[in-house]
Motif scaffolding. Structure first.
Motif, PDB file in Angstrom:
ATOM      1  N   LEU A 138       0.838  -1.583  -0.320  1.00 60.06           N
ATOM      2  CA  LEU A 138      -0.319   0.107  -0.101  1.00 60.06           C
ATOM      3  C   LEU A 138       0.704   1.184   0.022  1.00 60.06           C
ATOM      4  CD1 LEU A 138      -2.885  -1.217   2.530  1.00 60.06           C
ATOM      5  CD2 LEU A 138      -3.768  -0.369  -0.263  1.00 60.06           C
ATOM      6  N   GLN A 139       2.161   1.534  -0.019  1.00 60.09           N
ATOM      7  CA  GLN A 139       2.955   2.287   0.280  1.00 60.09           C
ATOM      8  C   GLN A 139       3.215   2.727  -1.524  1.00 60.09           C
ATOM      9  OE1 GLN A 139       6.554   1.691   2.368  1.00 60.09           O
ATOM     10  NE2 GLN A 139       5.062   2.136   4.496  1.00 60.09           N
ATOM     11  N   ARG A 140       3.038   1.660  -1.969  1.00 61.64           N
ATOM     12  CA  ARG A 140       3.726   1.680  -3.223  1.00 61.64           C
ATOM     13  C   ARG A 140       2.204   1.999  -4.191  1.00 61.64           C
ATOM     14  NH1 ARG A 140       5.814  -3.649  -2.604  1.00 61.64           N
ATOM     15  NH2 ARG A 140       4.493  -4.669  -3.667  1.00 61.64           N
ATOM     16  N   VAL A 141       0.714   1.204  -3.908  1.00 61.41           N
ATOM     17  CA  VAL A 141      -0.184   1.355  -4.050  1.00 61.41           C
ATOM     18  C   VAL A 141      -0.951   2.194  -4.176  1.00 61.41           C
ATOM     19  CG1 VAL A 141      -1.942   0.379  -6.170  1.00 61.41           C
ATOM     20  CG2 VAL A 141       0.362  -0.320  -5.857  1.00 61.41           C
ATOM     21  N   PRO A 142      -1.093   3.147  -3.412  1.00 60.47           N
ATOM     22  CA  PRO A 142      -2.024   3.600  -1.976  1.00 60.47           C
ATOM     23  C   PRO A 142      -3.884   3.473  -2.279  1.00 60.47           C
ATOM     24  CG  PRO A 142      -1.195   5.482  -2.899  1.00 60.47           C
ATOM     25  CD  PRO A 142      -0.160   4.091  -3.178  1.00 60.47           C
ATOM     26  N   VAL A 143      -4.492   3.342  -1.588  1.00 62.13           N
ATOM     27  CA  VAL A 143      -5.473   4.066  -1.562  1.00 62.13           C
ATOM     28  C   VAL A 143      -6.149   4.678  -0.846  1.00 62.13           C
ATOM     29  CG1 VAL A 143      -6.318   1.405  -2.935  1.00 62.13           C
ATOM     30  CG2 VAL A 143      -6.267   1.487  -0.396  1.00 62.13           C
ATOM     31  N   ARG A 144      -7.391   5.467  -1.438  1.00 60.40           N
ATOM     32  CA  ARG A 144      -7.861   6.327  -0.251  1.00 60.40           C
ATOM     33  C   ARG A 144      -9.275   5.937   0.951  1.00 60.40           C
ATOM     34  NH1 ARG A 144      -8.673  10.973  -5.559  1.00 60.40           N
ATOM     35  NH2 ARG A 144      -9.003   8.629  -5.883  1.00 60.40           N
ATOM     36  N   TYR A 145      -9.673   4.651   0.675  1.00 65.13           N
ATOM     37  CA  TYR A 145     -10.562   4.025   1.568  1.00 65.13           C
ATOM     38  C   TYR A 145      -9.273   3.013   2.786  1.00 65.13           C
ATOM     39  CZ  TYR A 145     -10.054  -0.348  -1.713  1.00 65.13           C
ATOM     40  OH  TYR A 145      -9.797  -0.984  -2.219  1.00 65.13           O
ATOM     41  N   PRO A 146     -10.294   2.733   4.177  1.00 65.78           N
ATOM     42  CA  PRO A 146      -9.420   1.858   4.910  1.00 65.78           C
ATOM     43  C   PRO A 146      -9.119   0.499   4.881  1.00 65.78           C
ATOM     44  CG  PRO A 146     -11.798   2.337   5.356  1.00 65.78           C
ATOM     45  CD  PRO A 146     -12.009   3.164   4.732  1.00 65.78           C
ATOM     46  N   ILE A 147      -8.084  -0.081   5.052  1.00 64.68           N
ATOM     47  CA  ILE A 147      -7.783  -1.487   4.720  1.00 64.68           C
ATOM     48  C   ILE A 147      -7.425  -1.796   6.615  1.00 64.68           C
ATOM     49  CG2 ILE A 147      -5.677  -2.834   4.050  1.00 64.68           C
ATOM     50  CD1 ILE A 147      -7.246  -1.575   1.774  1.00 64.68           C
ATOM     51  N   LEU A 148      -7.990  -2.954   6.520  1.00 66.28           N
ATOM     52  CA  LEU A 148      -8.156  -3.977   7.748  1.00 66.28           C
ATOM     53  C   LEU A 148      -7.221  -5.148   7.638  1.00 66.28           C
ATOM     54  CD1 LEU A 148     -11.686  -3.301   8.838  1.00 66.28           C
ATOM     55  CD2 LEU A 148     -10.330  -2.426   9.198  1.00 66.28           C
ATOM     56  N   LEU A 149      -6.636  -5.339   8.546  1.00 69.19           N
ATOM     57  CA  LEU A 149      -6.085  -7.246   8.947  1.00 69.19           C
ATOM     58  C   LEU A 149      -6.783  -8.132   8.432  1.00 69.19           C
ATOM     59  CD1 LEU A 149      -2.846  -4.803   9.251  1.00 69.19           C
ATOM     60  CD2 LEU A 149      -3.669  -5.627   6.883  1.00 69.19           C
ATOM     61  N   ASP A 150      -6.505  -9.433   8.812  1.00 67.25           N
ATOM     62  CA  ASP A 150      -7.247 -10.544   8.903  1.00 67.25           C
ATOM     63  C   ASP A 150      -6.431 -11.802   8.370  1.00 67.25           C
ATOM     64  OD1 ASP A 150      -8.634 -12.269   9.961  1.00 67.25           O
ATOM     65  OD2 ASP A 150     -10.213 -12.585   9.159  1.00 67.25           O
ATOM     66  N   VAL A 151      -6.234 -12.716   8.694  1.00 68.26           N
ATOM     67  CA  VAL A 151      -4.712 -14.191   9.082  1.00 68.26           C
ATOM     68  C   VAL A 151      -6.690 -15.346   7.889  1.00 68.26           C
ATOM     69  CG1 VAL A 151      -3.215 -15.497   9.687  1.00 68.26           C
ATOM     70  CG2 VAL A 151      -3.807 -13.275  10.504  1.00 68.26           C
ATOM     71  N   ALA A 152      -5.757 -15.357   7.178  1.00 68.80           N
ATOM     72  CA  ALA A 152      -6.220 -16.725   5.752  1.00 68.80           C
ATOM     73  C   ALA A 152      -6.739 -17.865   7.212  1.00 68.80           C
ATOM     74  CB  ALA A 152      -5.627 -16.548   4.743  1.00 68.80           C
ATOM     75  N   GLY A 153      -7.466 -18.038   7.050  1.00 63.73           N
ATOM     76  CA  GLY A 153      -7.993 -20.103   7.709  1.00 63.73           C
ATOM     77  C   GLY A 153      -9.316 -19.939   7.056  1.00 63.73           C
ATOM     78  N   PRO A 154      -9.644 -21.016   8.213  1.00 63.90           N
ATOM     79  CA  PRO A 154     -11.425 -21.263   8.087  1.00 63.90           C
ATOM     80  C   PRO A 154     -12.031 -20.808   8.736  1.00 63.90           C
ATOM     81  CG  PRO A 154      -9.553 -23.432   9.186  1.00 63.90           C
ATOM     82  CD  PRO A 154      -9.024 -22.018   8.322  1.00 63.90           C
ATOM     83  N   ALA A 155     -12.205 -19.731   9.844  1.00 67.27           N
ATOM     84  CA  ALA A 155     -12.493 -18.763  10.231  1.00 67.27           C
ATOM     85  C   ALA A 155     -12.094 -17.060   9.811  1.00 67.27           C
ATOM     86  CB  ALA A 155     -12.470 -19.589  11.466  1.00 67.27           C
ATOM     87  N   ASP A 156     -11.843 -17.353   8.898  1.00 65.17           N
ATOM     88  CA  ASP A 156     -11.796 -15.789   8.013  1.00 65.17           C
ATOM     89  C   ASP A 156     -12.775 -14.842   8.004  1.00 65.17           C
ATOM     90  OD1 ASP A 156     -11.986 -15.435   5.837  1.00 65.17           O
ATOM     91  OD2 ASP A 156      -9.714 -16.607   5.093  1.00 65.17           O
ATOM     92  N   SER A 157     -12.657 -13.607   7.836  1.00 65.82           N
ATOM     93  CA  SER A 157     -13.554 -12.540   7.417  1.00 65.82           C
ATOM     94  C   SER A 157     -14.399 -12.941   6.183  1.00 65.82           C
ATOM     95  CB  SER A 157     -12.861 -11.183   7.615  1.00 65.82           C
ATOM     96  OG  SER A 157     -11.821 -11.079   6.784  1.00 65.82           O
ATOM     97  N   SER A 158     -13.639 -13.582   5.007  1.00 62.14           N
ATOM     98  CA  SER A 158     -13.990 -14.106   4.032  1.00 62.14           C
ATOM     99  C   SER A 158     -15.003 -14.747   4.045  1.00 62.14           C
ATOM    100  CB  SER A 158     -12.589 -14.703   3.183  1.00 62.14           C
ATOM    101  OG  SER A 158     -13.231 -14.925   1.584  1.00 62.14           O
ATOM    102  N   VAL A 159     -14.683 -16.246   4.963  1.00 68.36           N
ATOM    103  CA  VAL A 159     -16.006 -17.344   5.352  1.00 68.36           C
ATOM    104  C   VAL A 159     -16.905 -17.403   6.114  1.00 68.36           C
ATOM    105  CG1 VAL A 159     -15.867 -19.633   6.495  1.00 68.36           C
ATOM    106  CG2 VAL A 159     -14.242 -19.316   5.669  1.00 68.36           C
TER     107      VAL A 159
END
Length: 210
Positions: A138-159
């Protein structure tokens, strides 16, 4: 063995759905994948072949309030979703730095976010990635909307937001009351988000068309 007409029709429908899904998965993004019916077929087939979620995990369903998420921002501050943007529609986009289509669509998400003003659809990105990798990207390709972080796994936010196999990029539209309105597997192309989200092109708005 006697087979009823209804059974034959049902088998034909299932076969047709599987054929459509196979076409979507093999041919990549195209008009069918970008259509609402194509998305629904793809999501249905993916869900039918996905493992069961971990016991006790609440998974979002269309028309229902999305499960509460609390994730760190890039500076480590905890952010609660959907509570942080209560009363405002949200487009939540889940991505990773190693996902080429995710990176390709980020300028389009950024463009859309900039048109929404203070009362329009709030774009939120969730990176299923190493925090250092996300920050460096994101330092190289900044965006103007908020970015949150998660860890990929069977119970991540995508699932938890209805993507059982974790296909990326994945986006959901959440209305101002916190209900899941739409799901999207695959990247947005230029000019697509307004139609998908039900917002006029280039016009800040607080409404979402279901």
């Amino acid at each position: 063995m006697k087979v009823t007409t209804g059974r034959i029709v049902a088998i034909a429908v299932v076969a047709g759905l599987l054929g459509v899904a196979a076409s979507l998965l093999s041919s990549g993004p195209g008009p069918l994948l970008r259509s609402e019916i194509g998305q629904r077929v793809l999501q249905t087939v993916i869900a039918s072949n996905a493992p069961e979620p971990p016991p006790g995990l609440t998974v979002a369903q269309r028309g229902k309030i999305v499960p509460a998420l609390q994730l760190p921002s890039l500076d480590g501050r905890p952010v609660a979703l959907p509570a942080a943007y209560a009363g405002r529609p949200m487009l939540i986009n889940i991505w990773a730095t190693w996902c080429g289509p995710c990176i390709a669509e980020m300028p389009e998400l950024d463009r859309y976010a900039a048109t929404q003003g203070a009362n329009g659809v709030q774009v939120v990105g969730i990176a299923l990635d190493d925090a250092a990798a996300a920050r460096a990207f994101l330092q190289r390709v900044p965006v103007r909307y908020p970015i949150l972080l998660d860890v990929a796994g069977p119970a991540d936010s995508s699932v938890r937001l209805g993507n059982p196999k974790g296909v990326l990029p994945y986006s959901v539209l959440v209305d101002a009351d916190g209900r899941l309105v739409k799901q999207r597997i695959g990247p947005f192309e230029h000019g697509e988000i307004e139609g998908w989200a039900g917002t006029p092109t280039g016009t800040p708005t607080g409404g979402v068309t279901r």
